[in-house]
Design a protein around this motif. Sequence first.
Motif, PDB file in Angstrom:
ATOM      1  N   SER A  99      -5.013   2.594  -0.141  1.00 57.69           N
ATOM      2  CA  SER A  99      -5.034   2.860   1.301  1.00 57.69           C
ATOM      3  C   SER A  99      -3.665   2.610   1.928  1.00 57.69           C
ATOM      4  CB  SER A  99      -6.097   1.981   1.967  1.00 57.69           C
ATOM      5  OG  SER A  99      -6.062   2.137   3.369  1.00 57.69           O
ATOM      6  N   ASP A 100      -3.034   1.490   1.582  1.00 55.85           N
ATOM      7  CA  ASP A 100      -1.725   1.163   2.164  1.00 55.85           C
ATOM      8  C   ASP A 100      -0.658   2.178   1.760  1.00 55.85           C
ATOM      9  OD1 ASP A 100      -2.830  -0.993   3.412  1.00 55.85           O
ATOM     10  OD2 ASP A 100      -1.867  -2.515   2.162  1.00 55.85           O
ATOM     11  N   ALA A 101      -0.738   2.669   0.538  1.00 52.94           N
ATOM     12  CA  ALA A 101       0.232   3.665   0.083  1.00 52.94           C
ATOM     13  C   ALA A 101       0.087   4.970   0.856  1.00 52.94           C
ATOM     14  CB  ALA A 101       0.075   3.920  -1.410  1.00 52.94           C
ATOM     15  N   LEU A 102      -1.128   5.263   1.314  1.00 57.79           N
ATOM     16  CA  LEU A 102      -1.363   6.466   2.096  1.00 57.79           C
ATOM     17  C   LEU A 102      -1.053   6.257   3.582  1.00 57.79           C
ATOM     18  CD1 LEU A 102      -4.742   7.548   0.457  1.00 57.79           C
ATOM     19  CD2 LEU A 102      -2.527   8.641   0.129  1.00 57.79           C
ATOM     20  N   ARG A 103      -1.078   5.024   4.033  1.00 54.13           N
ATOM     21  CA  ARG A 103      -0.876   4.724   5.455  1.00 54.13           C
ATOM     22  C   ARG A 103       0.589   4.478   5.808  1.00 54.13           C
ATOM     23  NH1 ARG A 103      -4.319  -0.167   7.411  1.00 54.13           N
ATOM     24  NH2 ARG A 103      -3.428   0.498   9.419  1.00 54.13           N
ATOM     25  N   TYR A 104       1.350   3.897   4.877  1.00 55.68           N
ATOM     26  CA  TYR A 104       2.690   3.414   5.218  1.00 55.68           C
ATOM     27  C   TYR A 104       3.780   4.138   4.422  1.00 55.68           C
ATOM     28  CZ  TYR A 104      -0.098  -0.367   7.212  1.00 55.68           C
ATOM     29  OH  TYR A 104      -1.013  -1.089   7.925  1.00 55.68           O
ATOM     30  N   GLY A 105       4.983   4.090   4.961  1.00 59.40           N
ATOM     31  CA  GLY A 105       6.114   4.725   4.284  1.00 59.40           C
ATOM     32  C   GLY A 105       6.640   3.926   3.121  1.00 59.40           C
ATOM     33  N   VAL A 106       6.469   2.597   3.170  1.00 60.83           N
ATOM     34  CA  VAL A 106       6.899   1.726   2.077  1.00 60.83           C
ATOM     35  C   VAL A 106       5.728   0.813   1.719  1.00 60.83           C
ATOM     36  CG1 VAL A 106       8.487  -0.106   1.365  1.00 60.83           C
ATOM     37  CG2 VAL A 106       9.314   1.762   2.812  1.00 60.83           C
ATOM     38  N   MET A 107       5.375   0.776   0.445  1.00 62.87           N
ATOM     39  CA  MET A 107       4.296  -0.100  -0.018  1.00 62.87           C
ATOM     40  C   MET A 107       4.725  -0.776  -1.310  1.00 62.87           C
ATOM     41  SD  MET A 107       1.446  -0.944  -1.963  1.00 62.87           S
ATOM     42  CE  MET A 107       0.836   0.455  -2.905  1.00 62.87           C
ATOM     43  N   ILE A 108       4.447  -2.075  -1.403  1.00 56.66           N
ATOM     44  CA  ILE A 108       4.797  -2.850  -2.582  1.00 56.66           C
ATOM     45  C   ILE A 108       3.508  -3.229  -3.311  1.00 56.66           C
ATOM     46  CG2 ILE A 108       6.153  -4.782  -3.463  1.00 56.66           C
ATOM     47  CD1 ILE A 108       7.676  -2.881  -1.534  1.00 56.66           C
ATOM     48  N   LEU A 109       3.457  -2.945  -4.602  1.00 56.88           N
ATOM     49  CA  LEU A 109       2.309  -3.312  -5.432  1.00 56.88           C
ATOM     50  C   LEU A 109       2.792  -4.242  -6.531  1.00 56.88           C
ATOM     51  CD1 LEU A 109      -0.672  -2.948  -6.267  1.00 56.88           C
ATOM     52  CD2 LEU A 109       0.053  -0.977  -7.637  1.00 56.88           C
ATOM     53  N   THR A 110       2.245  -5.454  -6.561  1.00 58.81           N
ATOM     54  CA  THR A 110       2.652  -6.422  -7.565  1.00 58.81           C
ATOM     55  C   THR A 110       1.424  -7.060  -8.190  1.00 58.81           C
ATOM     56  OG1 THR A 110       4.114  -8.318  -7.988  1.00 58.81           O
ATOM     57  CG2 THR A 110       2.887  -8.342  -5.924  1.00 58.81           C
ATOM     58  N   GLY A 111       1.629  -7.761  -9.287  1.00 65.01           N
ATOM     59  CA  GLY A 111       0.529  -8.394 -10.004  1.00 65.01           C
ATOM     60  C   GLY A 111       0.845  -8.519 -11.475  1.00 65.01           C
ATOM     61  N   GLY A 112       0.139  -9.416 -12.152  1.00 64.95           N
ATOM     62  CA  GLY A 112       0.380  -9.663 -13.568  1.00 64.95           C
ATOM     63  C   GLY A 112      -0.330  -8.668 -14.470  1.00 64.95           C
ATOM     64  N   PRO A 113      -0.279  -8.891 -15.772  1.00 64.37           N
ATOM     65  CA  PRO A 113      -0.912  -7.983 -16.729  1.00 64.37           C
ATOM     66  C   PRO A 113      -2.429  -7.979 -16.580  1.00 64.37           C
ATOM     67  CG  PRO A 113      -0.208 -10.001 -17.820  1.00 64.37           C
ATOM     68  CD  PRO A 113       0.354 -10.060 -16.437  1.00 64.37           C
ATOM     69  N   GLY A 114      -3.021  -6.807 -16.819  1.00 65.89           N
ATOM     70  CA  GLY A 114      -4.477  -6.708 -16.804  1.00 65.89           C
ATOM     71  C   GLY A 114      -5.105  -6.665 -15.431  1.00 65.89           C
ATOM     72  N   THR A 115      -4.291  -6.533 -14.366  1.00 67.29           N
ATOM     73  CA  THR A 115      -4.849  -6.553 -13.012  1.00 67.29           C
ATOM     74  C   THR A 115      -5.035  -5.157 -12.421  1.00 67.29           C
ATOM     75  OG1 THR A 115      -2.617  -6.858 -12.097  1.00 67.29           O
ATOM     76  CG2 THR A 115      -3.931  -8.847 -12.500  1.00 67.29           C
ATOM     77  N   GLY A 116      -4.724  -4.112 -13.187  1.00 66.43           N
ATOM     78  CA  GLY A 116      -5.065  -2.760 -12.746  1.00 66.43           C
ATOM     79  C   GLY A 116      -3.999  -2.027 -11.962  1.00 66.43           C
ATOM     80  N   LYS A 117      -2.730  -2.389 -12.123  1.00 65.07           N
ATOM     81  CA  LYS A 117      -1.658  -1.664 -11.411  1.00 65.07           C
ATOM     82  C   LYS A 117      -1.613  -0.198 -11.842  1.00 65.07           C
ATOM     83  CE  LYS A 117       1.844  -4.332 -12.539  1.00 65.07           C
ATOM     84  NZ  LYS A 117       1.170  -5.365 -13.367  1.00 65.07           N
ATOM     85  N   THR A 118      -1.727   0.042 -13.138  1.00 66.04           N
ATOM     86  CA  THR A 118      -1.650   1.417 -13.643  1.00 66.04           C
ATOM     87  C   THR A 118      -2.804   2.257 -13.121  1.00 66.04           C
ATOM     88  OG1 THR A 118      -0.537   0.647 -15.652  1.00 66.04           O
ATOM     89  CG2 THR A 118      -1.533   2.832 -15.718  1.00 66.04           C
ATOM     90  N   THR A 119      -3.979   1.667 -12.991  1.00 68.07           N
ATOM     91  CA  THR A 119      -5.131   2.392 -12.448  1.00 68.07           C
ATOM     92  C   THR A 119      -4.846   2.860 -11.027  1.00 68.07           C
ATOM     93  OG1 THR A 119      -6.649   1.096 -13.818  1.00 68.07           O
ATOM     94  CG2 THR A 119      -7.588   2.218 -11.905  1.00 68.07           C
ATOM     95  N   VAL A 120      -4.208   2.002 -10.228  1.00 63.23           N
ATOM     96  CA  VAL A 120      -3.838   2.379  -8.861  1.00 63.23           C
ATOM     97  C   VAL A 120      -2.834   3.525  -8.873  1.00 63.23           C
ATOM     98  CG1 VAL A 120      -2.677   1.587  -6.761  1.00 63.23           C
ATOM     99  CG2 VAL A 120      -4.320   0.090  -7.914  1.00 63.23           C
ATOM    100  N   VAL A 121      -1.844   3.454  -9.760  1.00 58.75           N
ATOM    101  CA  VAL A 121      -0.823   4.511  -9.824  1.00 58.75           C
ATOM    102  C   VAL A 121      -1.459   5.850 -10.181  1.00 58.75           C
ATOM    103  CG1 VAL A 121       1.269   5.300 -11.000  1.00 58.75           C
ATOM    104  CG2 VAL A 121       1.018   2.891 -10.400  1.00 58.75           C
ATOM    105  N   ARG A 122      -2.365   5.851 -11.153  1.00 61.57           N
ATOM    106  CA  ARG A 122      -3.044   7.103 -11.526  1.00 61.57           C
ATOM    107  C   ARG A 122      -3.803   7.680 -10.334  1.00 61.57           C
ATOM    108  NH1 ARG A 122      -5.373   4.279 -16.109  1.00 61.57           N
ATOM    109  NH2 ARG A 122      -4.014   4.407 -17.931  1.00 61.57           N
ATOM    110  N   ALA A 123      -4.516   6.827  -9.609  1.00 63.99           N
ATOM    111  CA  ALA A 123      -5.270   7.295  -8.443  1.00 63.99           C
ATOM    112  C   ALA A 123      -4.339   7.905  -7.402  1.00 63.99           C
ATOM    113  CB  ALA A 123      -6.068   6.138  -7.843  1.00 63.99           C
TER     114      ALA A 123
END
Length: 748
Positions: free
Chosen positions: A340-364
């Motif tokens: 949602s934030d990536a669609l709402r804002y011009g700059v969005m930061i996504l962080t987190g450790g291994p296994g937390t689903g960052k790649t799943t968000v990128v695919r979406a």
Amino acid sequence: MAEEYGKDTLGLQRLEGSVERVIYTNEDNGYTICDMATDDDDLITVVGIMPMIGAGDHLCVYGKWTHNPKYGRQFSVSQYERVMPADTASMLRYLASRAIKGIGPKTAQRIIDEFGEDSFDVIENHPEWLASLKGISMKIALAASESFKEQAGIRSAMMFFRDYFGVATTVKIYKKWGSNAVDVAKKNPYRLCNEVDGIGFERADAMASSLGFEGDHYERIMSGLRYVLLQNGLQNGHVCLPREKLRDSTAQLLGVDTDKTDEAISMLLKNGGFHYVLQQERQMIYDAPAYEGEKYIAEKLVLLDRMCAALDLRDIDRFIENEEVKSGIHYAFLQKKAISDALRYGVMILTGGPGTGKTTVVRALIHIFDSMGYDIALAAPTGRAAKRLSEATSMEAKTLHRLLEMTYDPSGQYVFQRNELEHLDEQVIIVDEASMIDSTLMCALLKAIKPGARLIVIGDSDQLPSVGAGNVLSDIITSDRFATVRLNEIFRQARESLIVTNAHSINRGEMPRLDVKDNDFFFLRRGSDREIAMTIADLCKNRLPRTYGELAKNGIQVITPSRKGEAGTENLNVLLQQTLNPPDPHLKEYKFRDRIFREGDRVMQTRNNYELLWIRSYDDKTGSGIFNGDIGVIESIDQQDSEMTILFDDRRVIYDFSLLEDLEHAYAVTVHKSQGSEYPIVILPMCSAASMLLSRNLLYTAVTRAQSMVILVGREEIVAEMVRNNRQTMRYTGLSDRLVVNDIRGVQ
């Protein structure tokens, strides 16, 4: 004659003659092979660092005879000098060789017939006289004069710098300043250490002393200040320094009073060479490029965030619901927030450790933006990180340098063709492994992003910061200026991996589980560093290949905190080469300085080389660029042609032996060098090292490099010390503070 040329020629043979034919030349470092006709009319092959020579050049060369198995007897050059022809016959031969632009054999004869022994003086100082001759226009005459002056400049530089630097370094200096190189060095030799790669302050200072510069000369002090700032950026990652630290460090380096360095700081602040910002009433000193770069990063990020058109929240919810249906994935709360934030804002930061689903968000996000008709660019700082991103998303990802279309300017400095004047076309830029991005690269990226586009920055802020100056990802997050989502839920499949759960434990300051024997994270207790090294060699040679077969064949990477010590990279690389790829009559090898490179060796590129050409092994596609941290295997060594072939994943590259200073063995690498990469099996020596290297984020970074297995070998107390030591790499920057400023004037 040899004694007149300098101490470096003592004990060397001297030959003199004219270059008949240049067989090969490497424009980067000046390595040249040519045929030379000696004054005794012998035709010999001469090899060595002889930049910018051409047919017709008259040379004095100093070196020794060698024997090449393929080409026979050759003269290997250690030093050389150009000697301009003095008689008309030699002048004619030189000009007829086309050494000067616009002048061929017929024109050369006309010039010699008309001006005789004054021909060179006419070409250099009176080109308009040449235009009176048949077949020579004023344009040709001026071009010939410039070409002649350039060669005179090269001769002058080689003669002047030979007492201070080798030929390869002189080439760098000449490429930087051209025919002005000698004048620049005489006026201020300290510019050499600040502006030419590979020249340290000590060498420039010694040169200045020989030229008569006093110890408290203002140029020495101001250049010393710039040098201290630059070195703190290169070695410690600082973008700026507190005034008192810069003042005192420079005074100590130069052996002068702090009053003089403080006065010089004030002078540089006044003339614009330095800038400062106040942090808690403390002056933080920047050099001008670093100040402008950090200022631009802050302003452009704010601009991008303001200018991007936000979507209606109801549309965003519908996009997410549709994507859940298509993918069959029910996104967790924080994953939905990130989308949602990536669609709402011009700059969005996504962080987190291994296994937390960052790649799943990128695919979406890729699927949603694609359905909206947006063009998307995926990028990462390194080739390996870009390849991993491509594999995870099934979409091409580029290195940032490739995305920005890096090239070289005439002085040899790299520049980006995508910039504030030529923006990227894409409306969405997604950048992974952002913890590795330094201030300079982030500035270049932002200049290339057009206003109105979206920037999505992904990275693990708990990993080590970038090698270069700055702490960009951490500073952006700390500023709390932009939408930031930290994923913290470990998903079910990832929870089954001890690599993932132990990584998170380490990050929380808790001891990892070291007692489990049937998962993907193992601990082998060993006492001394020697025992650790020998156990690692046995694991790589016997135990892992025997148990895991193909996975272990090419998938083991030893990652160690330190270069030094028995379990550091330097010793481990020697031991593992001897264990895994020992001398063999069927394997060719080549000794370069203190290293022996052998066919089958695992090697790493240690600096970015954007001009190295590669051919992709499976489709013969060509490209260029091998980057710092890229790991490959030596396929073949050809001593006759002075080159070796190295396979980097699927890219095959031919390395001239002159490029071997940028290669080192990679059986074991430091944690810093492993950033942005993943390996099937990672072995970590828990060994003695400097306390600053035994830190929590270093251990965390190393563990998260593993895909299938981690093996810790060593002492449990070292593991405990690293987990306890939450010492963050302190870097002086001002980006976080700047991001509260909303002034965006002048930014594109």
